[in-house]
Design a protein around this motif. Structure first.
Motif, short mmCIF file in Angstrom:
data_model
loop_
_atom_site.label_atom_id
_atom_site.label_comp_id
_atom_site.label_asym_id
_atom_site.label_seq_id
_atom_site.Cartn_x
_atom_site.Cartn_y
_atom_site.Cartn_z
N ALA A 115 -37.40 1.79 -38.48
CA ALA A 115 -37.74 0.43 -38.04
C ALA A 115 -38.59 -0.39 -39.00
O ALA A 115 -38.34 -1.59 -39.15
N PRO A 116 -39.62 0.17 -39.66
CA PRO A 116 -40.43 -0.67 -40.56
C PRO A 116 -39.56 -1.32 -41.63
O PRO A 116 -38.73 -0.66 -42.27
N VAL A 117 -39.75 -2.63 -41.82
CA VAL A 117 -38.93 -3.36 -42.79
C VAL A 117 -39.49 -3.18 -44.20
O VAL A 117 -40.57 -3.67 -44.51
N GLY A 118 -38.75 -2.43 -45.02
CA GLY A 118 -39.09 -2.23 -46.42
C GLY A 118 -37.90 -2.62 -47.26
O GLY A 118 -37.05 -3.41 -46.84
N PRO A 119 -37.80 -2.07 -48.48
CA PRO A 119 -36.66 -2.41 -49.35
C PRO A 119 -35.31 -2.05 -48.74
O PRO A 119 -34.33 -2.77 -48.94
N ILE A 120 -35.25 -0.94 -47.99
CA ILE A 120 -34.00 -0.55 -47.36
C ILE A 120 -33.59 -1.58 -46.32
O ILE A 120 -32.43 -2.00 -46.24
#
Length: 205
Positions: A18-23
């Motif tokens: 869930a955390p929005v990172g580069p992926i």
């Protein structure tokens, strides 16, 4: 009991993804540029990597864990360079090119493998799974094989559910984007991904 581990795996997989990172940025960009299927398949690459690291943690494959952690610098270097490459590629890409590829159903394997590779080159993820699996009582005993497999399956499905939900939600807004808007989406997404890559390389200094 296995249902208990499966539900825990679902929660863990969903929480990791869930955390929005580069992926997440890549999956959002690919959903907007290429369509829902490309976004979801990209997410499945991350879900596969999560399940792989979950297996390593669940079955106590310490020699693999040791190898990954001892090669942390090289993996971070490769991952950082790959992020920079994807960032530049995304920044320079044109929506028309993506639309043509999506219409032909091309590039799905590339979407999957690129995110799989990117996620695998982050060996610190395995430390997270080792801690979580130890906390819920998964041991190396042969009697716990079924529970471990059930939990890993839950991790994969939980992560996949997040990517399916994200790609579906983003695709609903896709029709509202003009060609010029998508160009800006590519520029912004590419710049963000490139920044993540540069930061990963900076941490090696």
């Amino acid at each position: 009991m296995n249902l208990f581990y499966f539900l825990k795996g679902l929660v863990i997989g969903f929480s990791v993804a869930a955390p929005v990172g580069p992926i997440g940025i890549l999956c959002i960009n690919r959903t907007l540029s290429k369509g829902r299927l490309h976004g979801f398949v990209s997410g499945l690459g991350a879900a596969t990597a999560d399940a792989l690291y979950g297996c390593i943690a669940a079955f106590g494959l310490t020699f693999i864990t040791t190898f990954l952690l001892t090669q942390k610098i090289w993996l971070q270097l490769i991952g950082g360079l790959f992020l920079c490459y994807l960032g530049v590629q995304t920044f320079r890409s044109q929506p028309a090119e993506h639309a043509a590829a999506a219409a032909k159903g091309e590039g799905l394997l590339r979407s999957y493998t690129s995110v799989l590779f990117l996620t695998v080159t982050n060996p610190m993820t395995i430390l997270f799974f080792i801690g979580v699996f130890s906390g819920v009582g998964i041991s190396k005993s042969a009697f716990d094989v079924a529970s471990a497999l059930t939990m890993v399956a839950g991790v994969f499905l939980g992560s996949a559910c997040w990517w399916l939900s994200l790609s579906f939600a983003i695709s609903l807004a896709r029709s509202k984007f003009t060609n010029n808007s998508l160009i800006w989406v590519n520029h912004i997404s590419g710049a963000v991904v490139l920044t993540f890559g540069i930061f990963a390389l900076y941490k090696l200094l």
